[in-house]
Motif scaffolding. Structure first.
Motif, PDB file in Angstrom:
ATOM      1  N   GLY A 148       0.696  -1.142  -0.032  1.00  0.00           N
ATOM      2  CA  GLY A 148       0.188  -0.086  -0.064  1.00  0.00           C
ATOM      3  C   GLY A 148       0.747   1.437   0.069  1.00  0.00           C
ATOM      4  O   GLY A 148       0.280   2.466  -0.134  1.00  0.00           O
ATOM      5  N   GLY A 149       2.217   1.256  -0.072  1.00  0.00           N
ATOM      6  CA  GLY A 149       3.016   2.299  -0.029  1.00  0.00           C
ATOM      7  C   GLY A 149       3.250   2.965  -1.314  1.00  0.00           C
ATOM      8  O   GLY A 149       3.647   2.261  -2.139  1.00  0.00           O
ATOM      9  N   ALA A 150       2.994   4.214  -1.385  1.00  0.00           N
ATOM     10  CA  ALA A 150       3.083   5.136  -2.611  1.00  0.00           C
ATOM     11  C   ALA A 150       4.731   5.545  -2.486  1.00  0.00           C
ATOM     12  O   ALA A 150       5.147   5.941  -1.613  1.00  0.00           O
ATOM     13  N   LEU A 151       5.148   5.403  -3.733  1.00  0.00           N
ATOM     14  CA  LEU A 151       6.494   5.815  -3.761  1.00  0.00           C
ATOM     15  C   LEU A 151       6.985   7.240  -3.198  1.00  0.00           C
ATOM     16  O   LEU A 151       8.019   7.294  -2.721  1.00  0.00           O
ATOM     17  N   ASP A 152       6.145   7.999  -3.597  1.00  0.00           N
ATOM     18  CA  ASP A 152       6.467   9.544  -3.218  1.00  0.00           C
ATOM     19  C   ASP A 152       6.528   9.649  -1.771  1.00  0.00           C
ATOM     20  O   ASP A 152       6.961  11.017  -1.595  1.00  0.00           O
ATOM     21  N   VAL A 153       5.956   8.956  -0.864  1.00  0.00           N
ATOM     22  CA  VAL A 153       6.143   9.042   0.546  1.00  0.00           C
ATOM     23  C   VAL A 153       7.269   8.329   1.247  1.00  0.00           C
ATOM     24  O   VAL A 153       7.294   8.816   2.429  1.00  0.00           O
ATOM     25  N   LEU A 154       7.741   7.408   0.481  1.00  0.00           N
ATOM     26  CA  LEU A 154       8.828   6.607   1.340  1.00  0.00           C
ATOM     27  C   LEU A 154      10.124   7.450   1.059  1.00  0.00           C
ATOM     28  O   LEU A 154      10.349   8.245   0.341  1.00  0.00           O
ATOM     29  N   ASP A 155      10.866   7.083   2.101  1.00  0.00           N
ATOM     30  CA  ASP A 155      12.455   7.709   2.498  1.00  0.00           C
ATOM     31  C   ASP A 155      13.258   7.089   1.288  1.00  0.00           C
ATOM     32  O   ASP A 155      12.922   6.015   0.878  1.00  0.00           O
ATOM     33  N   ASP A 156      14.472   7.604   1.307  1.00  0.00           N
ATOM     34  CA  ASP A 156      15.421   7.171   0.258  1.00  0.00           C
ATOM     35  C   ASP A 156      15.988   5.680   0.368  1.00  0.00           C
ATOM     36  O   ASP A 156      16.040   5.112  -0.388  1.00  0.00           O
ATOM     37  N   GLY A 157      15.927   5.527   1.862  1.00  0.00           N
ATOM     38  CA  GLY A 157      16.738   4.075   2.079  1.00  0.00           C
ATOM     39  C   GLY A 157      15.716   3.171   1.586  1.00  0.00           C
ATOM     40  O   GLY A 157      16.211   2.134   0.853  1.00  0.00           O
ATOM     41  N   THR A 158      14.266   3.282   1.805  1.00  0.00           N
ATOM     42  CA  THR A 158      13.594   2.259   1.324  1.00  0.00           C
ATOM     43  C   THR A 158      13.340   2.165  -0.152  1.00  0.00           C
ATOM     44  O   THR A 158      13.337   1.204  -0.514  1.00  0.00           O
ATOM     45  N   LEU A 159      13.490   3.214  -0.811  1.00  0.00           N
ATOM     46  CA  LEU A 159      13.428   3.365  -2.439  1.00  0.00           C
ATOM     47  C   LEU A 159      14.636   2.640  -2.805  1.00  0.00           C
ATOM     48  O   LEU A 159      14.346   1.708  -3.683  1.00  0.00           O
ATOM     49  N   ALA A 160      16.021   2.879  -2.378  1.00  0.00           N
ATOM     50  CA  ALA A 160      17.111   2.331  -2.757  1.00  0.00           C
ATOM     51  C   ALA A 160      17.154   0.791  -2.496  1.00  0.00           C
ATOM     52  O   ALA A 160      17.373   0.153  -3.333  1.00  0.00           O
ATOM     53  N   ALA A 161      16.566   0.246  -1.227  1.00  0.00           N
ATOM     54  CA  ALA A 161      16.238  -1.094  -0.982  1.00  0.00           C
ATOM     55  C   ALA A 161      15.335  -2.064  -1.921  1.00  0.00           C
ATOM     56  O   ALA A 161      15.741  -2.635  -2.268  1.00  0.00           O
ATOM     57  N   ALA A 162      14.333  -1.202  -2.204  1.00  0.00           N
ATOM     58  CA  ALA A 162      13.282  -1.836  -3.246  1.00  0.00           C
ATOM     59  C   ALA A 162      13.841  -1.988  -4.547  1.00  0.00           C
ATOM     60  O   ALA A 162      13.635  -2.878  -5.192  1.00  0.00           O
ATOM     61  N   LEU A 163      14.833  -0.816  -5.173  1.00  0.00           N
ATOM     62  CA  LEU A 163      15.296  -0.982  -6.222  1.00  0.00           C
ATOM     63  C   LEU A 163      16.394  -2.262  -6.389  1.00  0.00           C
ATOM     64  O   LEU A 163      16.412  -3.104  -7.222  1.00  0.00           O
ATOM     65  N   THR A 164      17.008  -2.196  -5.017  1.00  0.00           N
ATOM     66  CA  THR A 164      18.334  -3.351  -5.146  1.00  0.00           C
ATOM     67  C   THR A 164      17.810  -4.518  -5.286  1.00  0.00           C
ATOM     68  O   THR A 164      18.132  -5.815  -5.662  1.00  0.00           O
ATOM     69  N   ALA A 165      16.269  -4.796  -4.533  1.00  0.00           N
ATOM     70  CA  ALA A 165      15.809  -6.040  -4.345  1.00  0.00           C
ATOM     71  C   ALA A 165      14.779  -6.385  -5.409  1.00  0.00           C
ATOM     72  O   ALA A 165      13.934  -7.415  -5.548  1.00  0.00           O
ATOM     73  N   ARG A 166      14.878  -5.801  -6.475  1.00  0.00           N
ATOM     74  CA  ARG A 166      14.025  -5.864  -7.871  1.00  0.00           C
ATOM     75  C   ARG A 166      14.126  -7.101  -8.099  1.00  0.00           C
ATOM     76  O   ARG A 166      15.238  -7.667  -8.202  1.00  0.00           O
ATOM     77  N   LYS A 167      13.032  -7.662  -8.924  1.00  0.00           N
ATOM     78  CA  LYS A 167      12.903  -9.004  -9.544  1.00  0.00           C
ATOM     79  C   LYS A 167      12.818  -9.003 -10.923  1.00  0.00           C
ATOM     80  O   LYS A 167      11.813  -8.232 -11.290  1.00  0.00           O
ATOM     81  N   ILE A 168      13.184  -9.819 -11.773  1.00  0.00           N
ATOM     82  CA  ILE A 168      13.059  -9.545 -13.140  1.00  0.00           C
ATOM     83  C   ILE A 168      12.032 -10.410 -13.437  1.00  0.00           C
ATOM     84  O   ILE A 168      11.875 -11.414 -13.329  1.00  0.00           O
ATOM     85  N   HIS A 169      10.889  -9.882 -14.089  1.00  0.00           N
ATOM     86  CA  HIS A 169       9.811 -10.487 -14.424  1.00  0.00           C
ATOM     87  C   HIS A 169       9.920 -11.095 -15.908  1.00  0.00           C
ATOM     88  O   HIS A 169      10.007 -10.487 -16.912  1.00  0.00           O
ATOM     89  N   SER A 170      10.410 -12.198 -16.182  1.00  0.00           N
ATOM     90  CA  SER A 170      11.021 -12.802 -17.506  1.00  0.00           C
ATOM     91  C   SER A 170       9.981 -12.625 -18.657  1.00  0.00           C
ATOM     92  O   SER A 170       8.997 -12.800 -18.293  1.00  0.00           O
TER      93      SER A 170
END
Lengths: 198, 198
Positions: free
Chosen positions: A176-198
């Protein structure tokens, strides 16, 4: 106002987390209005809990029996141990119903500020379980704080000799988290933890 | 999680005003961590208060004695009776230290919604005091709500036969209140209550 007994009740209620002086007075008034229906039952529930509740010597959970209901539940997988910081964290995971294994409550995290070192953590029962064998995975579910991350790293090092997979919970966007209210650390972690949808 | 005793403690704590399920769990955990130092003292304070605290038959205040400490204080002016809705209102005025007379706690306000009529208000002790004589002023200090205003008007009518001045607390700007954040009703009341600085 109202005598020493009321003052004492308000002072003790005000020390509860989440209650300040103002809400402690409101709570005291609500209890005083119904001494038989509300205040005595709560007092008796507290005395009963203080008498009956103990810390599980296996996992560190709070329960009326030792070992606790989770450790003795035949339906739970004793091969998967989830390491959490507090009993409150254990309760949160149980409410979510997302872990069918057992737990180890550390009782804290490594913190130079709080003066908490490795000896202050309740780790011995986990080490004993690992030595006894039968554990197939240790899940580190500590908070995404500086202390939580330091403790996770320290535990990863500490458990490396047991030849058991050690995982840690994923980091990223909360539901339920919208990106524009999240802190930089969470956004960085979310990008690092991205998964490739083949 | 943690057995029926803990569940019961959390459920009873969650019924306190100002605490929800989440903060009740936090409070229960804080108490369970220190059963001797925190939980038992609070339980005993509740039992002590439930045993000792009663309603003052003169004014409706809660105290360990009847009549209460305010009604029996020789330093208070029994000629000035301040009418309030709840014991919480009485405590607020006592904390502010702004009333040196005595009180009458109505225990509610006239409310069609709540089904509270004149017979549900604790008015008889005040009428008895007025009949006995010696009261020089009755101050109506009810909230500036629809029910409070209705009760104030009803009391002004009800007390007119006693030949005692009946005043009501002033309405206007709260201390520190900036005009642009106040509601229209407060601004209208403040303008109506304006005083000419000669």
């Amino acid at each position: 106002m109202g005598g020493a007994d009321i003052e004492r009740l308000i002072a003790l209620l005000a020390r509860l987390p989440g209650l300040g002086p103002r809400s402690a007075r409101r709570a005291a008034l609500a209890l005083l209005r119904q001494p038989q229906a509300r205040m005595l039952p709560l007092a008796q529930a507290m005395e009963q809990a203080a008498r009956s509740v103990r810390t599980c010597s296996t996992c560190g959970n709070l329960d009326t029996r030792d070992p606790c209901a989770i450790c003795t539940d035949p339906g739970r997988d004793r091969g998967v141990v989830c390491v959490v910081e507090t009993v409150g964290d254990l309760w949160a995971l149980e409410r979510a119903g997302v872990h069918r294994g057992v737990y180890q409550v550390l009782g804290g995290t490594l913190s130079a500020l709080a003066g908490t070192g490795p000896d202050d953590l309740n780790l011995a029962p986990l080490l004993a379980r690992l030595e006894a064998g039968g554990v197939r995975e240790v899940i580190l579910a500590l908070g995404a704080t500086v202390e939580g991350a330091a403790t996770t790293h320290w535990l990863q090092d500490r458990l490396v000799g047991f030849d058991v997979p050690v995982s840690r919970v994923g980091q990223g966007l909360p539901m339920g988290g919208a990106l524009d209210v999240l802190d930089d650390g969470t956004l960085a972690a979310a990008l690092t933890a991205r998964k490739i949808h083949s």
